[in-house]
Design a protein around this motif. Structure first.
Motif, mmCIF file in Angstrom:
data_model
loop_
_atom_site.group_PDB
_atom_site.id
_atom_site.type_symbol
_atom_site.label_atom_id
_atom_site.label_comp_id
_atom_site.label_asym_id
_atom_site.label_seq_id
_atom_site.Cartn_x
_atom_site.Cartn_y
_atom_site.Cartn_z
ATOM 1 N N VAL A 1 -7.375 33.813 19.871
ATOM 2 C CA VAL A 1 -8.530 33.869 18.979
ATOM 3 C C VAL A 1 -8.070 34.481 17.668
ATOM 4 O O VAL A 1 -7.527 35.594 17.644
ATOM 5 C CB VAL A 1 -9.676 34.701 19.597
ATOM 6 C CG1 VAL A 1 -10.765 34.969 18.561
ATOM 7 C CG2 VAL A 1 -10.244 33.983 20.814
ATOM 8 N N ARG A 2 -8.288 33.765 16.590
ATOM 9 C CA ARG A 2 -7.815 34.226 15.280
ATOM 10 C C ARG A 2 -8.909 34.869 14.438
ATOM 11 O O ARG A 2 -8.629 35.674 13.550
ATOM 12 C CB ARG A 2 -7.200 33.049 14.511
ATOM 13 C CG ARG A 2 -5.980 32.448 15.194
ATOM 14 C CD ARG A 2 -5.465 31.235 14.434
ATOM 15 N NE ARG A 2 -4.277 30.673 15.069
ATOM 16 C CZ ARG A 2 -4.317 29.812 16.078
ATOM 17 N NH1 ARG A 2 -5.492 29.405 16.553
ATOM 18 N NH2 ARG A 2 -3.200 29.339 16.603
ATOM 19 N N ARG A 3 -10.167 34.493 14.689
ATOM 20 C CA ARG A 3 -11.286 35.047 13.927
ATOM 21 C C ARG A 3 -12.538 34.982 14.804
ATOM 22 O O ARG A 3 -12.632 34.159 15.720
ATOM 23 C CB ARG A 3 -11.502 34.268 12.624
ATOM 24 C CG ARG A 3 -11.598 32.754 12.813
ATOM 25 C CD ARG A 3 -11.757 32.027 11.496
ATOM 26 N NE ARG A 3 -11.700 30.574 11.698
ATOM 27 C CZ ARG A 3 -12.041 29.688 10.775
ATOM 28 N NH1 ARG A 3 -12.479 30.101 9.589
ATOM 29 N NH2 ARG A 3 -11.937 28.397 11.016
ATOM 30 N N PRO A 4 -13.514 35.852 14.543
ATOM 31 C CA PRO A 4 -14.701 35.911 15.400
ATOM 32 C C PRO A 4 -15.522 34.628 15.345
ATOM 33 O O PRO A 4 -15.539 33.918 14.328
ATOM 34 C CB PRO A 4 -15.497 37.089 14.814
ATOM 35 C CG PRO A 4 -14.506 37.890 14.050
ATOM 36 C CD PRO A 4 -13.507 36.902 13.518
ATOM 37 N N SER A 5 -16.203 34.343 16.443
ATOM 38 C CA SER A 5 -17.155 33.236 16.449
ATOM 39 C C SER A 5 -18.275 33.527 15.462
ATOM 40 O O SER A 5 -18.758 34.664 15.349
ATOM 41 C CB SER A 5 -17.743 33.048 17.846
ATOM 42 O OG SER A 5 -16.754 32.590 18.751
ATOM 43 N N THR A 6 -18.701 32.507 14.756
ATOM 44 C CA THR A 6 -19.741 32.658 13.748
ATOM 45 C C THR A 6 -21.020 33.210 14.378
ATOM 46 O O THR A 6 -21.451 32.751 15.432
ATOM 47 C CB THR A 6 -20.027 31.302 13.085
ATOM 48 O OG1 THR A 6 -18.820 30.801 12.526
ATOM 49 C CG2 THR A 6 -21.077 31.453 11.992
ATOM 50 N N GLY A 7 -21.602 34.173 13.723
ATOM 51 C CA GLY A 7 -22.819 34.796 14.231
ATOM 52 C C GLY A 7 -22.550 35.997 15.102
ATOM 53 O O GLY A 7 -23.475 36.727 15.464
ATOM 54 N N TYR A 8 -21.289 36.217 15.452
ATOM 55 C CA TYR A 8 -20.942 37.346 16.307
ATOM 56 C C TYR A 8 -19.860 38.215 15.649
ATOM 57 O O TYR A 8 -18.969 38.723 16.313
ATOM 58 C CB TYR A 8 -20.479 36.847 17.679
ATOM 59 C CG TYR A 8 -21.625 36.311 18.497
ATOM 60 C CD1 TYR A 8 -22.467 37.167 19.185
ATOM 61 C CD2 TYR A 8 -21.887 34.944 18.550
ATOM 62 C CE1 TYR A 8 -23.535 36.694 19.921
ATOM 63 C CE2 TYR A 8 -22.956 34.449 19.278
ATOM 64 C CZ TYR A 8 -23.771 35.329 19.963
ATOM 65 O OH TYR A 8 -24.836 34.850 20.680
ATOM 66 N N GLU A 9 -19.980 38.384 14.359
ATOM 67 C CA GLU A 9 -18.981 39.174 13.645
ATOM 68 C C GLU A 9 -18.992 40.644 14.046
ATOM 69 O O GLU A 9 -17.991 41.345 13.881
ATOM 70 C CB GLU A 9 -19.198 39.030 12.133
ATOM 71 C CG GLU A 9 -18.828 37.661 11.569
ATOM 72 C CD GLU A 9 -19.892 36.590 11.743
ATOM 73 O OE1 GLU A 9 -19.657 35.428 11.382
ATOM 74 O OE2 GLU A 9 -20.976 36.926 12.267
ATOM 75 N N LYS A 10 -20.110 41.137 14.582
ATOM 76 C CA LYS A 10 -20.205 42.538 14.988
ATOM 77 C C LYS A 10 -19.844 42.744 16.456
ATOM 78 O O LYS A 10 -19.240 43.758 16.803
ATOM 79 C CB LYS A 10 -21.613 43.076 14.715
ATOM 80 C CG LYS A 10 -21.985 43.131 13.245
ATOM 81 C CD LYS A 10 -23.404 43.662 13.072
ATOM 82 C CE LYS A 10 -23.796 43.716 11.601
ATOM 83 N NZ LYS A 10 -25.198 44.195 11.429
ATOM 84 N N THR A 11 -20.215 41.838 17.308
ATOM 85 C CA THR A 11 -19.997 42.034 18.747
ATOM 86 C C THR A 11 -18.819 41.241 19.293
ATOM 87 O O THR A 11 -18.447 41.427 20.455
ATOM 88 C CB THR A 11 -21.262 41.665 19.541
ATOM 89 O OG1 THR A 11 -21.698 40.351 19.162
ATOM 90 C CG2 THR A 11 -22.374 42.657 19.293
ATOM 91 N N SER A 12 -18.227 40.366 18.491
ATOM 92 C CA SER A 12 -17.000 39.708 18.927
ATOM 93 C C SER A 12 -15.921 40.751 19.198
ATOM 94 O O SER A 12 -15.779 41.724 18.454
ATOM 95 C CB SER A 12 -16.505 38.733 17.850
ATOM 96 O OG SER A 12 -15.181 38.298 18.138
ATOM 97 N N LEU A 13 -15.162 40.545 20.243
ATOM 98 C CA LEU A 13 -14.068 41.455 20.573
ATOM 99 C C LEU A 13 -12.860 41.249 19.673
ATOM 100 O O LEU A 13 -11.885 42.001 19.755
ATOM 101 C CB LEU A 13 -13.681 41.283 22.042
ATOM 102 C CG LEU A 13 -14.793 41.658 23.029
ATOM 103 C CD1 LEU A 13 -14.424 41.215 24.431
ATOM 104 C CD2 LEU A 13 -15.092 43.133 22.988
ATOM 105 N N GLY A 14 -12.928 40.224 18.833
ATOM 106 C CA GLY A 14 -11.957 40.093 17.762
ATOM 107 C C GLY A 14 -10.698 39.329 18.106
ATOM 108 O O GLY A 14 -10.515 38.864 19.226
ATOM 109 N N PRO A 15 -9.795 39.207 17.133
ATOM 110 C CA PRO A 15 -8.547 38.467 17.344
ATOM 111 C C PRO A 15 -7.707 39.078 18.457
ATOM 112 O O PRO A 15 -7.531 40.292 18.530
ATOM 113 C CB PRO A 15 -7.849 38.586 15.986
ATOM 114 C CG PRO A 15 -8.953 38.815 15.002
ATOM 115 C CD PRO A 15 -9.954 39.658 15.738
ATOM 116 N N ALA A 16 -7.185 38.217 19.305
ATOM 117 C CA ALA A 16 -6.315 38.644 20.415
ATOM 118 C C ALA A 16 -5.925 37.400 21.191
ATOM 119 O O ALA A 16 -6.459 36.300 20.982
ATOM 120 C CB ALA A 16 -7.015 39.643 21.332
#
Length: 611
Positions: A121-136
């Motif tokens: 995952v390179r960038r958060p899913s749209t709409g989940y910029e706060k709760t996405s666990l982020g790039p990894a």
């Protein structure tokens, strides 16, 4: 100096040391850092933290023991983490057997080993910029063990030769344990065994203890629901069968829209040829697809699908290709047009009533041409076709279904014909839903489980790779809380490319990681079967949890005990406008969910033993 250097070389280990530790099925381990991907207290303060290598809910690093609890007819799982500070190859694992003091053994297909496959995952899913666990690098696809030197097979290496993860220091294995339904095959008590991992010059092992309660989860699924799918009916029937069976093992129904008999219309006379239709689907309607006859094992043995989509549809916009039995003629709703629909509908009912076992399957009529249509002309069409089909096939024989986040005002108009309302979670207001339930409209939910932002309303799924696994597990819990069925959109969207690309849904204004992607196409990796994901396993965990709540209610004679367990975890109503933008709606540590399941299991076991 030379002597010191020579001594250091002679004392250096010949092989890189491999260490083992374990985590539950509710978290994921970063293959580079070894930290939990979910260890993000900056997102939720109650996310899991601490040194999981030493100790966690299922793992005791001091005794090197994994501890699990299960009922019969249930899957439980854990992850074995193989770690090394230096590159190492030729890592393999022995088959696992768990033995009972009375002689029973869990092994073979009842203890399955999977190699986890990682997706970046390179960038958060749209709409989940706060709760996405982020790039990894996220572990997701689960490759069944095969002792062959094929790509993705065993032995494996760290770093993995095929995943190509820079800086990889660990690799996870997923272990699925299924406890058979029959008490004679799986008596209650403790089952123990070892997981042994071999690497050059060494063998590392951990102990596994599984305590089995003296009760079984039911064969039937008491939480109604399905995942909409558009690909299976285009598969070879044998491949399609493997998908149905995988779904049954994970306690969900793939909803296929729509199998159709061959049709010939002459004037107002309708002739249906069911021969090809029956060859393809009869085994799902009578349950034989889920028996040894077709190689099935697992929960729901011999149980037919819970519900089935009828073949009717109307034109969608200007396209008439999907309309069945016939599209609307230029002259409009002529008497002849209605006669064709009625004649076809009567024959559909007659055929699906022709076998006693088929009659047990709930029939659903849904018009995809009117899916999520929010305007007056659409409401009029919904009512018209609802009346037409009800008059032809009878009220109560089938459920007339509509999907969409319809307003209270719209539902006031539609309630007279609608039997099943599949409501988007953003519009799933409990007061409104309860009002129409009292008027005979059953309600299911679909869409994101958490609305971090308003833009989330554009998604019919909660399957994003970069969200925590609780959004998958929560389906069963929220289903109990709301007394509602559930629906998701797709489980193998872009299933070929998803092995290498997390962003499987891209538009100029939004990207989603792993949307609608719970099952991968095995052919990409040389497998002949569909490949499950960790997210699918998390969803299975929640659907099994629902059966705990159902059993506890049955054993105690009321729903209060199950309600208390669920409401202590899901402490807010997660859906509807009041929940919009609220990301704190349940406990965020998966260990708390698991402790609640175990508490339910202990209570069920106690009520069983007191009888």
């Amino acid at each position: 100096m030379k002597l010191l250097l020579l001594a250091a070389l002679l004392s250096a280990p010949l092989h890189a040391a491999v260490t083992l530790w374990a985590v539950s099925d509710g978290v994921r381990v970063d293959p580079v850092t070894g930290r939990l991907i979910e260890a993000r207290p900056d997102i939720h303060k109650d996310y899991p933290t601490g040194d999981y290598r030493r100790s966690n809910l299922v793992w005791d690093g001091t005794s090197r023991t994994i501890s699990l609890k299960a009922a019969r007819n249930e899957f439980v799982a854990f992850q074995l983490i193989i770690e090394s500070d230096e590159p190492v190859s030729e890592i393999d694992i022995e088959p696992i057997e768990l033995s009972h003091a009375g002689g029973a053994v869990l092994s073979g297909r009842n203890v399955q080993i999977f190699k986890e496959w990682y997706v970046q995952v390179r960038r958060p899913s749209t709409g989940y910029e706060k709760t996405s666990l982020g790039p990894a690098w996220y572990p997701d696809a689960l490759l069944p063990y095969r002792p062959a030197r094929l790509n993705t097979g065993f032995p494996l290496s760290i770093p993995d030769l095929y995943n190509n993860i820079p800086g990889q220091t660990n690799h996870a294995l997923w272990i699925d344990i299924f406890v058979p339904f029959d008490r004679g095959s799986a008596p209650p008590g403790r089952y123990s065994g070892n997981a042994r991992v071999r690497a050059p010059g060494q063998v590392a092992s951990v102990r596994i203890n599984l305590d089995v309660w003296d009760f079984a989860l039911p064969q039937e699924n008491h939480l109604q629901g399905d995942i909409w799918n558009g690909s299976m009916r285009h598969m070879d029937p044998d491949e399609e069968l493997r998908y149905y069976q995988l779904a049954k093992q994970h306690r969900f129904l793939p909803l296929i829209y729509a199998y159709r008999p061959k049709l010939k219309v002459s004037g107002t006379q309708v002739e249906l040829d069911w021969s090809e239709y029956d060859r393809r689907v009869a085994r799902y309607l009578d349950g034989s697809a889920f028996t040894e006859k077709y190689g099935y094992w697992g929960p729901g043995y011999g149980v037919p699908v819970s519900h089935w989509m009828l073949p009717f549809d109307i034109e969608k916009g200007e396209s008439k290709s999907g309309a069945w039995p016939v599209p609307l003629p230029p002259a409009g709703r002529t008497p002849e047009y209605e006669v064709i629909w009625r004649n076809t509908a009567r024959q559909v009912r007659e055929h699906l009533d022709s076998r006693p076992e088929w009659r047990k399957v709930t029939k659903i009529a849904f018009l995809n041409g009117l899916d999520e249509s929010y305007y007056e002309a659409a409401y009029e069409k919904m009512l018209y076709y609802g009346r037409l089909l009800h008059e032809a096939m009878g009220r109560g024989w089938f459920k007339y279904r509509i999907d969409g986040g319809y307003s209270r005002e719209a539902m006031e108009k539609l309630a007279s014909e609608v039997d099943l309302w599949v409501c988007h979670t953003v519009a799933f207001d409990l007061d409104t839903v309860e009002e129409f339930r009292r008027r005979g409209v059953e309600a299911w939910f679909y869409g994101p489980m958490i609305y971090e932002q308003r833009k989330n309303s554009g998604c019919g799924s909660n399957t994003f790779l970069d969200l925590d696994l609780l959004v998958n597990r929560a389906i069963g819990w929220v289903g109990w809380k709301y007394r509602a069925g559930w629906v998701e959109w797709e489980f193998d969207w872009n299933a070929f490319a998803a092995w290498y690309e997390a962003e499987n849904f891209k538009e100029p204004q939004r990207i989603y990681n792993g949307s609608g992607q719970l099952i991968y196409r095995g052919a990409v990796m040389g497998y002949s079967q569909p490949i499950p994901s960790i997210r699918l396993k998390a969803q299975r965990r929640g659907l099994q949890d629902y059966e705990y709540f159902w059993l506890l209610a049955e054993r105690t004679g009321n729903k209060a005990a199950s309600d208390a367990i669920v409401n202590a975890i899901i402490y807010k109503n997660p859906f509807g406008k009041a929940a919009m933008l609220d990301t704190e709606i349940w406990r965020n540590n998966p260990d708390e969910w698991e402790r609640a399941r175990i508490a339910a299991g202990e209570r069920i076991a106690a009520t069983a033993s007191s009888r």
